[in-house]
Design an enzyme around this catalytic site. Structure first.
Site, PDB file in Angstrom:
ATOM      1  N   LYS A   1     -14.155  -8.568  -6.094  1.00  0.00           N
ATOM      2  CA  LYS A   1     -14.416  -8.757  -4.668  1.00  0.00           C
ATOM      3  C   LYS A   1     -15.903  -8.991  -4.463  1.00  0.00           C
ATOM      4  O   LYS A   1     -16.741  -8.297  -5.047  1.00  0.00           O
ATOM      5  CB  LYS A   1     -13.983  -7.527  -3.871  1.00  0.00           C
ATOM      6  CG  LYS A   1     -12.487  -7.257  -3.906  1.00  0.00           C
ATOM      7  CD  LYS A   1     -12.160  -5.974  -3.152  1.00  0.00           C
ATOM      8  CE  LYS A   1     -10.672  -5.686  -3.150  1.00  0.00           C
ATOM      9  NZ  LYS A   1     -10.355  -4.371  -2.539  1.00  0.00           N
TER      10      LYS A   1
ATOM     11  N   LYS B   1       0.839  -1.186   0.000  1.00  0.00           N
ATOM     12  CA  LYS B   1       0.000   0.000   0.000  1.00  0.00           C
ATOM     13  C   LYS B   1       0.883   1.248   0.000  1.00  0.00           C
ATOM     14  O   LYS B   1       1.779   1.384   0.838  1.00  0.00           O
ATOM     15  CB  LYS B   1      -0.908   0.017   1.234  1.00  0.00           C
ATOM     16  CG  LYS B   1      -1.893  -1.140   1.312  1.00  0.00           C
ATOM     17  CD  LYS B   1      -2.999  -1.013   0.283  1.00  0.00           C
ATOM     18  CE  LYS B   1      -4.079  -2.070   0.505  1.00  0.00           C
ATOM     19  NZ  LYS B   1      -5.202  -1.923  -0.440  1.00  0.00           N
TER      20      LYS B   1
END
Length: 267
Positions: free
Chosen positions: A246, A150
């Protein structure tokens, strides 16, 4: 066909804060759905995403809004029209798949006719932090085959170099979570390529990804926040090389499978 539906929130404190470019998370909030029928039980859960305007309360309200229809036998197909894509539909859809498995004695994989699933490599994530802490996190994961990093727009090169130094052999995915602009993306191309990064995930805000039209990246770009359902694919096919599917975005396994099939057909 009389069923009983139960829904409840759960909160799980995280061992360490999880930071991305949009903020920090210290608790995992989950909505758990259970559907019982003929002594069998199906269970599913969904995670409300504030990024998409969801809260624990809004997802609970959505589930309760269709509880009577579910109790009276609503099918997975009917569910697709009853609720929009999101965490509530995901929790119910997965509970219905699980209930079907309990009632039939056949796993979801068997019901789909897909046979035993192959082993897959899971990406372990290093959250956004100082470069020094990201290095230490990478060092702890240096034996992991695949790491997702990230980053944000402030100092992504230093963040990425720190992780690569801590885990020199790992395959890397880089995820800015919509924090970059096209200029940053362009300037990062040589570094991403030289470090062997295999995928960059949602670098630009979903609302701004038209800027990717005609852009030829050195590293494949994956749509995440830009890709929810099948209807999104036509505008993504000339902007991205991959999509992140997802269940909380698609609204369950049923629509996730459809998105997978349609995306594969488009390459």
């Amino acid at each position: 066909m009389l069923r009983e539906l139960k829904v409840a929130p759960q909160s799980w404190p995280l061992a360490t804060p999880f930071r991305i470019s949009r903020g920090v998370k210290v608790v995992a909030d989950v909505v758990v759905v259970e559907i019982q029928q003929h002594g069998a039980r199906g269970r599913g859960e969904g995670v409300p995403y504030p990024r998409y305007g969801e809260t624990l309360e809004s997802v609970l309200e959505q589930v309760r809004g269709v509880s009577v229809a579910i109790s009276c036998g609503m099918t997975r197909e009917g569910l697709q029209d009853a609720l929009p894509a999101g965490a509530a539909r995901n929790a119910i859809d997965c509970a219905l798949w699980d209930l079907s498995a309990s009632l039939s004695g056949k796993s979801v994989t068997e019901q789909l006719g897909r046979g035993p699933l192959p082993l897959l490599t899971t990406a372990l994530t290093i959250g956004l932090d100082t470069p020094e802490r990201m290095y230490l996190a990478a060092e702890r994961l240096r034996a992991a085959p695949l790491i997702k990093v990230k980053v944000d727009a402030d100092n992504p090169e230093t963040q990425l170099r720190a992780v690569r130094a801590g885990a020199p052999a790992a395959r890397l995915i880089v995820d800015p979570n919509e924090s970059w602009n096209l200029g940053i993306l362009e300037s990062m191309q040589p570094l991403l390529f030289d470090m062997g990064v295999e995928l960059i995930e949602q670098p630009l805000p979903a609302a701004d990804d038209a800027a990717l039209e005609g852009f030829h990246p050195a590293v494949a770009i994956c749509a995440d926040e830009s890709c929810h359902v099948v209807a999104d694919l036509p505008r993504l096919v000339t902007r991205y090389q991959a999509v992140n599917i997802k269940l909380d975005k698609t609204g369950g396994l049923s629509s996730a499978l459809e998105l997978l099939q349609r995306a594969a057909r488009r390459g």
